[in-house]
Design an enzyme around this catalytic site. Structure first.
Site, PDB file in Angstrom:
ATOM      1  N   GLU A 154       6.345  42.489 -49.519  1.00 14.07           N
ATOM      2  CA  GLU A 154       6.996  41.171 -49.430  1.00 14.07           C
ATOM      3  C   GLU A 154       6.063  40.121 -50.008  1.00 14.07           C
ATOM      4  O   GLU A 154       4.934  40.427 -50.406  1.00 14.07           O
ATOM      5  CB  GLU A 154       7.355  40.853 -47.977  1.00 14.07           C
ATOM      6  N   ARG A 195     -12.665  35.071 -22.084  1.00 13.40           N
ATOM      7  CA  ARG A 195     -12.495  35.996 -23.197  1.00 13.40           C
ATOM      8  C   ARG A 195     -12.623  37.456 -22.749  1.00 13.40           C
ATOM      9  O   ARG A 195     -13.604  37.833 -22.109  1.00 13.40           O
ATOM     10  CB  ARG A 195     -13.532  35.700 -24.288  1.00 13.40           C
ATOM     11  N   TYR A 202       4.893  33.129 -33.762  1.00 13.24           N
ATOM     12  CA  TYR A 202       5.423  31.837 -34.177  1.00 13.24           C
ATOM     13  C   TYR A 202       6.784  31.990 -34.836  1.00 13.24           C
ATOM     14  O   TYR A 202       7.217  33.098 -35.157  1.00 13.24           O
ATOM     15  CB  TYR A 202       4.444  31.113 -35.106  1.00 13.24           C
ATOM     16  N   LYS A 258       6.084  38.647 -35.796  1.00 14.33           N
ATOM     17  CA  LYS A 258       5.681  37.409 -36.484  1.00 14.33           C
ATOM     18  C   LYS A 258       4.467  36.793 -35.791  1.00 14.33           C
ATOM     19  O   LYS A 258       4.574  35.796 -35.077  1.00 14.33           O
ATOM     20  CB  LYS A 258       6.858  36.431 -36.556  1.00 14.33           C
ATOM     21  N   LEU A 284       8.187  41.578 -42.546  1.00 16.92           N
ATOM     22  CA  LEU A 284       8.836  40.740 -41.539  1.00 16.92           C
ATOM     23  C   LEU A 284      10.348  40.813 -41.765  1.00 16.92           C
ATOM     24  O   LEU A 284      10.806  40.770 -42.909  1.00 16.92           O
ATOM     25  CB  LEU A 284       8.358  39.288 -41.660  1.00 16.92           C
TER      26      LEU A 284
END
Ligand code: PDD
Length: 284
Positions: free
Chosen positions: A180, A100, A33, A148, A204
Site C-alpha cells: 500500500e 513503564r 488512531y 491502525k 490497512l
C-alpha cells in the site's frame, strides 16, 4: 487562532491540553488512531471509522472507552466549537499512563484525544487535476498493518524518501508486490479493470477503499483484489490511491515512469467524483 481539542472528557484550548509523560502512546506507540474527513461541516463515513476503531482496540485487547454515539457526539462538538467546515478530525486512543513496563497494565484508563485540522476546500484539492508521483520503497513495517496503530515512523520516513526523490509519496513493496502507500491504499487500472491488493494483515483495511470498491462494482466496473508488482504498475493504464483525507487521488508516475498519457486517468477521476458525491449525501 487556538483550537479547542478534546482530552479525556474535557474540551480545552490546545495550549492547555496535556497528556502524561508516562502515557504508553508516547513511550511505546501503544495506541490506535482514526482520521475522519469533514466536508461542509459533516462527517464522511463516520460509521466506518468507528467500526475500524473498535476492531483495532479489540485486536490489541484495549478497552473501548466510548460508545459509538458518544464518539459521534464528541466529533460533532469539535466541529461546532472549531467552526470546522472542511478538514479532518484526528482521534487517538492509547492504553493510558502507568509506570513503564512492557506488560500491559491491568488498571490503566485509556487516554482519548481528538483534534481538528482545518483544510478549506479539501475536496477541491488542485492536485487531483494533475495527479501525484510515487516511488517504490521496501515495506519494512511490522506484520499487523491491519491494526491502525500510531507506529508511523516508517511511513513518515517513506514520505521523506519520496520528497528527496522529487516525488509526492511512496508505495511499499514486499516480496516483489505492492502492499500500500505510506498513508493510503494503492490501485492500478489495466484494460478497464481495477486491481488492488486483497485484505489481510499486510495492509490497512481502508474505509475509503471499502466504499470506493463498492461504488466501482455498482457502476459495473470490474474489480480484482489481488497483489500486483511494481513492473505491472509501471505498465498499467492508470493508477490511484485512496484515503480518508485524499479521497481518490490519481497517480501519474511510478519510479519516474509515466502511466498512460501522464495525466490523471478516467477511472480514477470518475471514482473520485462518485465517491465525493455519494459520501457528501451520506455525511452525518
Ligand atoms: N491514513 N493505508 C495506510 C497505511 C493508511 O495510513 C491509511 C490512512 C490508509 C487509508 O485508510 P482510510 O481510507 O481508512 O483513510 C491505508 C490516514 C488518512 C492518515 O494516517 O492520515
Amino acid at each position: 487562532m487556538s483550537r479547542t481539542v478534546y482530552v479525556n472528557g474535557l474540551y480545552l484550548p490546545e495550549e492547555e491540553a496535556k497528556v502524561s509523560v508516562f502515557d504508553r502512546g508516547f513511550l511505546m506507540a501503544d495506541g490506535v488512531y482514526e482520521v475522519t474527513s469533514v466536508l461542509g461541516g459533516k462527517l464522511i463515513d463516520f460509521a466506518g471509522h468507528a467500526r475500524r476503531l473498535a476492531r483495532s482496540l479489540a485486536e490489541l485487547e484495549m478497552k473501548n472507552p466510548l460508545t459509538e454515539d458518544e464518539l459521534l457526539a464528541i466529533h460533532r462538538e469539535l466541529v461546532a466549537r472549531n467552526d470546522l467546515v472542511d478538514g479532518m478530525i484526528y482521534l487517538q486512543i492509547t492504553r493510558g499512563a502507568t509506570d513503564r513496563d512492557f506488560l500491559f497494565p491491568e488498571n490503566a484508563e485509556p487516554t482519548v484525544v481528538l483534534f481538528t485540522q482545518s483544510k478549506p476546500g479539501l475536496a477541491d484539492n488542485p492536485t487531483a487535476k494533475v495527479g501525484i508521483k510515487v516511488i517504490s520503497i521496501p515495506d519494512i513495517r511490522w506484520g499487523r498493518r491491519d491494526i491502525k496503530t500510531v507506529q508511523l515512523l516508517y511511513p513518515s520516513m517513506g514520505k521523506m524518501m519520496a520528497r528527496k526523490a522529487g516525488a509526492d509519496d511512496a508505495w511499499m513493496v514486499e516480496d516483489g508486490e505492492v502492499t500500500e502507500g505510506t498513508s493510503n491504499n494503492a490501485y492500478i487500472v489495466k484494460g478497464g479493470k481495477i486491481i488492488t491488493r486483497h485484505l489481510g494483515n499486510e495492509i490497512l483495511h481502508g474505509i475509503t477503499r471499502s466504499a470506493v470498491l463498492r461504488f466501482a462494482r455498482e457502476a459495473q466496473m470490474e474489480v480484482e483484489e489481488r497483489p500486483f508488482t511494481v513492473d505491472e504498475a509501471k505498465a498499467a493504464d492508470e493508477a490511484f490511491i485512496t484515503s480518508a483525507s485524499a479521497f481518490v487521488m490519481p497517480v501519474v508516475q511510478i519510479d519516474g515512469v509515466s502511466l498512460g498519457a501522464g495525466t490523471p486517468g478516467p477511472v480514477a477521476l470518475r471514482l473520485r467524483e462518485i465517491y465525493l458525491d455519494e459520501m457528501r449525501k451520506a455525511a452525518v
